[in-house]
Design an enzyme around this catalytic site. Structure first.
Site, PDB file in Angstrom:
ATOM      1  N   SER A 225      41.859  14.855  -8.465  1.00 55.69           N
ATOM      2  CA  SER A 225      41.823  16.002  -7.563  1.00 55.69           C
ATOM      3  C   SER A 225      41.240  15.599  -6.205  1.00 55.69           C
ATOM      4  CB  SER A 225      41.051  17.147  -8.230  1.00 55.69           C
ATOM      5  OG  SER A 225      41.265  18.361  -7.555  1.00 55.69           O
ATOM      6  N   ASP A 319      51.133  21.346 -12.307  1.00 55.19           N
ATOM      7  CA  ASP A 319      49.851  21.504 -11.618  1.00 55.19           C
ATOM      8  C   ASP A 319      49.939  22.715 -10.693  1.00 55.19           C
ATOM      9  OD1 ASP A 319      47.563  21.286 -10.093  1.00 55.19           O
ATOM     10  OD2 ASP A 319      47.841  19.180  -9.558  1.00 55.19           O
ATOM     11  N   HIS A 353      46.738  20.709 -13.998  1.00 53.34           N
ATOM     12  CA  HIS A 353      45.925  19.976 -13.024  1.00 53.34           C
ATOM     13  C   HIS A 353      44.889  19.077 -13.686  1.00 53.34           C
ATOM     14  CE1 HIS A 353      44.171  19.114  -9.156  1.00 53.34           C
ATOM     15  NE2 HIS A 353      42.990  19.601  -9.502  1.00 53.34           N
TER      16      HIS A 353
END
Length: 414
Positions: A225, A319, A353
């Site tokens: 991320s 995601d 994600h």
């Protein structure tokens, strides 16, 4: 199962002594360190000989999962508390998994027939955990058993801040010296994500390269991320990096100003009006960020062409945090347009994600520190679970290949 195993190892679960074709419910539960309960259950029918082996018996419909899923009781674990994610804060203690066999398929199920407790460990025996407070660095170094030197990796998490250690220590179990590096929201580091200085990360790289247990000439970077775009920025501006793996990262600088010497990269523009809220009050933020290929937003695109390392992009195609696949593809185009080698991109349909180490249950939605409300992360539990298992192998193979010069077939023999 046996009494203990590493958290990322598959588990063999079997029940003996049942009646022929007896119907039972298997239930798994664990309490996290905050005292929140996670549970999953599967409905089963024993074989003709009264044995039930999850590697051979499919789960029947009506439970947390169905079909032949030997590890379903783990990947299907869900919190009782909404929007809660399973994390491990203290890697020196195991998670205790409770397994129960209950009579029948009723709701609630019938009487308890058998139970067992199983410990899921994070540190393999002999792995050393070394808190690091040198200069400005706030980190924890994990060193494998043995004499080394070992291929070195710096591990960065996302906007949650703090110092998550669980991925770094699980990776150290496979022969890597891994530095879990905090970059904000920890001890005397900045409290908020406003501005980052690459000099801090440069200090961490130099610490690793000088360490007697770290095998040079370069280190690997692993970022998830926000940690992903930080790793890409490190690879683009700093020396001593051989391989960079990014899990659902961005090729633009996101969320905070980035500075290095006299260079400033602004954060990618965003428009909160593009947040969609569903009926349950959960935000979908996938369209919030501006396109880093357009207009003034191009100033946020990280100059990947300056990097001298190999790249691996791990992408969850479902995601909902941001457009990870788009970012990976644009990063690849950008590198190739500048005469660089094409990066490896591994895409997982149905993965969201939070691609974590294997057997962490999928978190569909949880609180987002910057948004201030629960956001959806995307993913479909079974596909997401399979992605986590495969991505873990891909990441290890990638680092063994480029930091060790070994063929990738050696990953599991350590």
């Amino acid at each position: 199962p046996a009494a203990r195993s590493l958290f990322d190892e598959p588990l063999g679960i079997a029940v003996q002594g049942l009646g022929p074709r007896q119907q039972v419910t298997l239930r798994a539960s664990l309490w996290d360190e905050a005292g929140e309960l996670f549970e999953a259950h599967g409905r089963y029918q024993a074989a003709d000989d009264g044995e039930l082996d999850l590697a051979r018996c499919p789960a029947l419909p009506g439970g947390s999962f169905s079909g032949l899923e030997p590890m379903g009781l783990l990947w299907a674990l869900q919190p009782r508390k909404p929007f809660w994610r399973l994390v491990k804060k203290d890697v020196q203690t195991p998670f205790r998994l409770q397994l129960e066999v209950l009579e029948g398929h009723g709701t609630p199920p019938g009487q308890l027939l058998a139970q067992a407790e199983h410990e899921r460990l994070f540190l393999r025996e002999g792995v050393r955990r070394v808190p690091v407070r040198e200069g400005r660095i706030r980190a924890t170094l994990f060193l494998p058993p043995g004499n080394g030197p070992f291929p070195g990796i710096i591990d960065l998490y996302g906007t949650g801040g703090g110092l998550p250690e669980y991925r770094a220590c699980l990776l150290a179990n496979y022969g890597f010296a891994v530095l879990a590096l905090a970059f904000y929201g920890y001890e005397d580091l900045p409290k908020e994500m406003k501005e980052f200085h690459l000099e801090y990360f440069e200090e961490a790289i130099n610490y690793m390269l000088k360490h007697t247990q770290v095998k040079g000439p370069g280190v690997g970077l692993l970022g998830f991320s926000k940690g992903g775009d930080l790793c890409l920025s490190m690879a683009s501006f700093l020396k001593g990096i051989t391989a960079t793996a990014v899990i659902n990262g961005s090729v633009a600088n996101v969320g905070a100003v980035l500075r290095y010497k006299d260079i400033t990269i602004p954060p990618l523009g965003a428009d909160t009006k593009r947040i969609k809220i569903n009926k349950s009050g959960i935000a979908d933020i996938i369209d919030v960020l501006n396109n880093p290929l357009e207009g003034p937003n191009r100033r946020s695109f990280i100059p990947l062409e300056k990097a001298e390392c190999r790249f691996l992009f791990i992408v969850g195609q479902d995601d909902h945090n941001w457009k990870s696949e788009f970012f990976a593809v644009e990063g690849s185009k950008h590198l190739q347009a500048h005469g660089k080698e094409k990066p490896e991109i591994v895409c997982y349909p149905g993965a969201g994600h939070y691609i974590e180490p294997p057997f962490f249950p999928m978190c569909a939605a949880s609180m987002h520190l910057l948004v201030g409300k629960p956001v959806m992360w995307g993913g479909e539990p079974k596909a997401h679970s399979e992605a986590q298992r495969d991505a873990w192998q891909q990441i290890q193979a990638f680092f063994h290949r480029h930091l060790n010069g070994k063929p990738s077939g050696t990953t599991n023999k350590l």
